[in-house]
Motif scaffolding. Structure first.
Motif, PDB file in Angstrom:
ATOM      1  N   LYS A  82       0.805  -1.250   0.317  1.00 40.50           N
ATOM      2  CA  LYS A  82       0.233   0.111  -0.007  1.00 40.50           C
ATOM      3  C   LYS A  82       0.762   1.175  -0.006  1.00 40.50           C
ATOM      4  O   LYS A  82       2.605   1.070   0.707  1.00 40.50           O
ATOM      5  N   LEU A  83       0.339   2.607  -0.880  1.00 39.84           N
ATOM      6  CA  LEU A  83       1.399   2.924  -0.567  1.00 39.84           C
ATOM      7  C   LEU A  83       1.242   4.080   0.441  1.00 39.84           C
ATOM      8  O   LEU A  83       2.352   4.655   0.822  1.00 39.84           O
ATOM      9  N   GLU A  84       0.687   3.928   1.433  1.00 46.24           N
ATOM     10  CA  GLU A  84       0.669   4.294   2.575  1.00 46.24           C
ATOM     11  C   GLU A  84       1.867   3.673   3.658  1.00 46.24           C
ATOM     12  O   GLU A  84       2.671   4.534   4.962  1.00 46.24           O
ATOM     13  N   GLU A  85       2.426   2.324   3.348  1.00 46.16           N
ATOM     14  CA  GLU A  85       3.323   1.648   3.809  1.00 46.16           C
ATOM     15  C   GLU A  85       4.759   2.088   3.341  1.00 46.16           C
ATOM     16  O   GLU A  85       5.915   1.636   4.027  1.00 46.16           O
ATOM     17  N   LEU A  86       4.596   2.525   2.013  1.00 46.64           N
ATOM     18  CA  LEU A  86       5.865   2.629   2.081  1.00 46.64           C
ATOM     19  C   LEU A  86       7.289   3.724   2.291  1.00 46.64           C
ATOM     20  O   LEU A  86       8.389   3.634   2.157  1.00 46.64           O
ATOM     21  N   GLU A  87       7.280   4.622   2.665  1.00 47.15           N
ATOM     22  CA  GLU A  87       7.588   5.501   3.918  1.00 47.15           C
ATOM     23  C   GLU A  87       8.531   4.324   4.804  1.00 47.15           C
ATOM     24  O   GLU A  87      10.160   4.085   5.301  1.00 47.15           O
ATOM     25  N   GLN A  88       7.429   3.634   5.351  1.00 47.32           N
ATOM     26  CA  GLN A  88       8.022   2.671   6.706  1.00 47.32           C
ATOM     27  C   GLN A  88       9.548   1.404   6.015  1.00 47.32           C
ATOM     28  O   GLN A  88      10.515   1.151   6.494  1.00 47.32           O
ATOM     29  N   ILE A  89       8.869   1.355   4.804  1.00 47.64           N
ATOM     30  CA  ILE A  89       9.036   0.313   4.054  1.00 47.64           C
ATOM     31  C   ILE A  89      10.683   0.766   3.888  1.00 47.64           C
ATOM     32  O   ILE A  89      11.550  -0.091   3.943  1.00 47.64           O
ATOM     33  N   ILE A  90      10.745   1.794   3.527  1.00 48.07           N
ATOM     34  CA  ILE A  90      12.341   2.517   3.303  1.00 48.07           C
ATOM     35  C   ILE A  90      12.815   2.388   4.037  1.00 48.07           C
ATOM     36  O   ILE A  90      14.159   2.258   4.719  1.00 48.07           O
ATOM     37  N   ASP A  91      12.235   2.743   5.628  1.00 48.41           N
ATOM     38  CA  ASP A  91      12.931   3.335   6.478  1.00 48.41           C
ATOM     39  C   ASP A  91      13.664   1.658   7.201  1.00 48.41           C
ATOM     40  O   ASP A  91      14.786   0.773   7.278  1.00 48.41           O
ATOM     41  N   GLU A  92      12.689   0.913   6.787  1.00 42.51           N
ATOM     42  CA  GLU A  92      13.077  -0.435   7.003  1.00 42.51           C
ATOM     43  C   GLU A  92      14.398  -1.143   6.536  1.00 42.51           C
ATOM     44  O   GLU A  92      15.091  -1.338   7.040  1.00 42.51           O
ATOM     45  N   PHE A  93      14.348  -0.995   5.073  1.00 43.18           N
ATOM     46  CA  PHE A  93      15.181  -1.819   4.164  1.00 43.18           C
ATOM     47  C   PHE A  93      16.426  -1.696   5.026  1.00 43.18           C
ATOM     48  O   PHE A  93      16.842  -1.864   4.650  1.00 43.18           O
ATOM     49  N   PHE A  94      16.998  -0.283   4.820  1.00 42.07           N
ATOM     50  CA  PHE A  94      18.028   0.735   5.215  1.00 42.07           C
ATOM     51  C   PHE A  94      18.383   0.208   6.764  1.00 42.07           C
ATOM     52  O   PHE A  94      19.704  -0.134   6.670  1.00 42.07           O
ATOM     53  N   ALA A  95      17.348   0.394   7.799  1.00 33.24           N
ATOM     54  CA  ALA A  95      18.102  -0.438   9.491  1.00 33.24           C
ATOM     55  C   ALA A  95      18.416  -1.682   9.302  1.00 33.24           C
ATOM     56  O   ALA A  95      19.427  -1.653   9.823  1.00 33.24           O
ATOM     57  N   VAL A  96      18.070  -2.478   8.203  1.00 29.64           N
ATOM     58  CA  VAL A  96      18.293  -3.756   7.929  1.00 29.64           C
ATOM     59  C   VAL A  96      19.919  -4.032   7.505  1.00 29.64           C
ATOM     60  O   VAL A  96      20.395  -4.752   7.567  1.00 29.64           O
ATOM     61  N   ARG A  97      19.510  -2.959   6.431  1.00 31.96           N
ATOM     62  CA  ARG A  97      20.902  -3.147   5.382  1.00 31.96           C
ATOM     63  C   ARG A  97      22.403  -2.685   5.069  1.00 31.96           C
ATOM     64  O   ARG A  97      22.309  -1.742   5.264  1.00 31.96           O
ATOM     65  N   MET A  98      22.530  -3.208   6.396  1.00 30.81           N
ATOM     66  CA  MET A  98      23.875  -2.332   7.277  1.00 30.81           C
ATOM     67  C   MET A  98      25.237  -2.887   6.002  1.00 30.81           C
ATOM     68  O   MET A  98      25.700  -2.002   6.346  1.00 30.81           O
ATOM     69  N   ASP A  99      25.085  -3.188   4.690  1.00 29.81           N
ATOM     70  CA  ASP A  99      26.175  -3.414   3.692  1.00 29.81           C
ATOM     71  C   ASP A  99      26.479  -2.307   3.108  1.00 29.81           C
ATOM     72  O   ASP A  99      27.154  -2.167   1.845  1.00 29.81           O
ATOM     73  N   ILE A 100      24.705  -1.525   3.344  1.00 24.49           N
ATOM     74  CA  ILE A 100      24.908  -0.366   2.028  1.00 24.49           C
ATOM     75  C   ILE A 100      25.674   0.708   1.766  1.00 24.49           C
ATOM     76  O   ILE A 100      25.388   1.087   3.388  1.00 24.49           O
ATOM     77  N   GLU A 101      26.655   1.469   1.138  1.00 24.18           N
ATOM     78  CA  GLU A 101      26.917   2.240   1.024  1.00 24.18           C
ATOM     79  C   GLU A 101      26.351   3.432   0.074  1.00 24.18           C
ATOM     80  O   GLU A 101      26.406   2.923  -1.522  1.00 24.18           O
ATOM     81  N   MET A 102      26.095   4.824   0.346  1.00 28.06           N
ATOM     82  CA  MET A 102      25.842   5.810  -0.253  1.00 28.06           C
ATOM     83  C   MET A 102      26.460   7.259   0.141  1.00 28.06           C
ATOM     84  O   MET A 102      25.748   8.015   0.861  1.00 28.06           O
ATOM     85  N   PRO A 103      27.679   7.403  -0.600  1.00 29.81           N
ATOM     86  CA  PRO A 103      27.999   8.667  -0.071  1.00 29.81           C
ATOM     87  C   PRO A 103      26.882  10.080  -0.978  1.00 29.81           C
ATOM     88  O   PRO A 103      27.059   9.552  -1.855  1.00 29.81           O
ATOM     89  N   TYR A 104      27.028  10.867   0.487  1.00 33.92           N
ATOM     90  CA  TYR A 104      26.805  11.841   0.191  1.00 33.92           C
ATOM     91  C   TYR A 104      24.470  11.583  -0.449  1.00 33.92           C
ATOM     92  O   TYR A 104      24.662  12.833  -0.124  1.00 33.92           O
ATOM     93  N   VAL A 105      24.223  10.884  -0.495  1.00 34.70           N
ATOM     94  CA  VAL A 105      22.947   9.964   0.078  1.00 34.70           C
ATOM     95  C   VAL A 105      22.826   9.235   1.299  1.00 34.70           C
ATOM     96  O   VAL A 105      22.881   8.484   1.677  1.00 34.70           O
ATOM     97  N   ASN A 106      21.312   9.898   1.752  1.00 35.40           N
ATOM     98  CA  ASN A 106      21.025   9.072   2.758  1.00 35.40           C
ATOM     99  C   ASN A 106      19.343   8.407   2.683  1.00 35.40           C
ATOM    100  O   ASN A 106      18.495   9.286   1.532  1.00 35.40           O
ATOM    101  N   VAL A 107      19.155   8.248   3.846  1.00 37.75           N
ATOM    102  CA  VAL A 107      17.419   7.266   3.696  1.00 37.75           C
ATOM    103  C   VAL A 107      16.629   8.377   3.417  1.00 37.75           C
ATOM    104  O   VAL A 107      15.675   8.785   2.725  1.00 37.75           O
ATOM    105  N   GLU A 108      17.125   9.817   4.276  1.00 38.10           N
ATOM    106  CA  GLU A 108      16.283  10.870   4.217  1.00 38.10           C
ATOM    107  C   GLU A 108      15.416  11.017   2.579  1.00 38.10           C
ATOM    108  O   GLU A 108      14.910  11.827   1.803  1.00 38.10           O
TER     109      GLU A 108
END
Length: 92
Positions: free
Chosen positions: A54-80
């Motif tokens: 559901k569209l209203e769940e997408l923001e929370q899914i993004i938060d949870e995805f990056f909270a779990v995936r500690m292997d991801i590197e994104m220079p100068y870009v963040n979850v926000e």
């Protein structure tokens, strides 16, 4: 079916989130732009995570995805930055 597109200019790169909406559900999610993410396949993993929710769940899914995936590197870009692009897509 409604098509959503949202962009956000992060500190180092543009993030574009595009998806179709069918009955309040996100389908055909594509995240593109000129930002760097390592490992590269992580962006496809995030697209798959967002699909079918559901569209209203997408923001929370993004938060949870990056909270779990500690292997991801994104220079100068963040979850926000991803969440802002999503919010921009939902405004239209």
């Amino acid at each position: 079916m409604k098509h959503h597109v949202g962009e956000h200019k992060a500190k180092k790169g543009l993030i574009r989130i595009e998806f179709d909406e069918e009955k309040g559900i996100a389908e055909n999610v594509k995240i593109t732009g000129d930002f760097f993410m390592h490992p590269e396949e992580a962006i496809h993993d995030l697209e798959r995570e967002l699909e079918g929710h559901k569209l209203e769940e997408l923001e929370q899914i993004i938060d949870e995805f990056f909270a779990v995936r500690m292997d991801i590197e994104m220079p100068y870009v963040n979850v926000e930055d991803f969440k802002i692009a999503l919010k921009n897509a939902l405004k239209k």
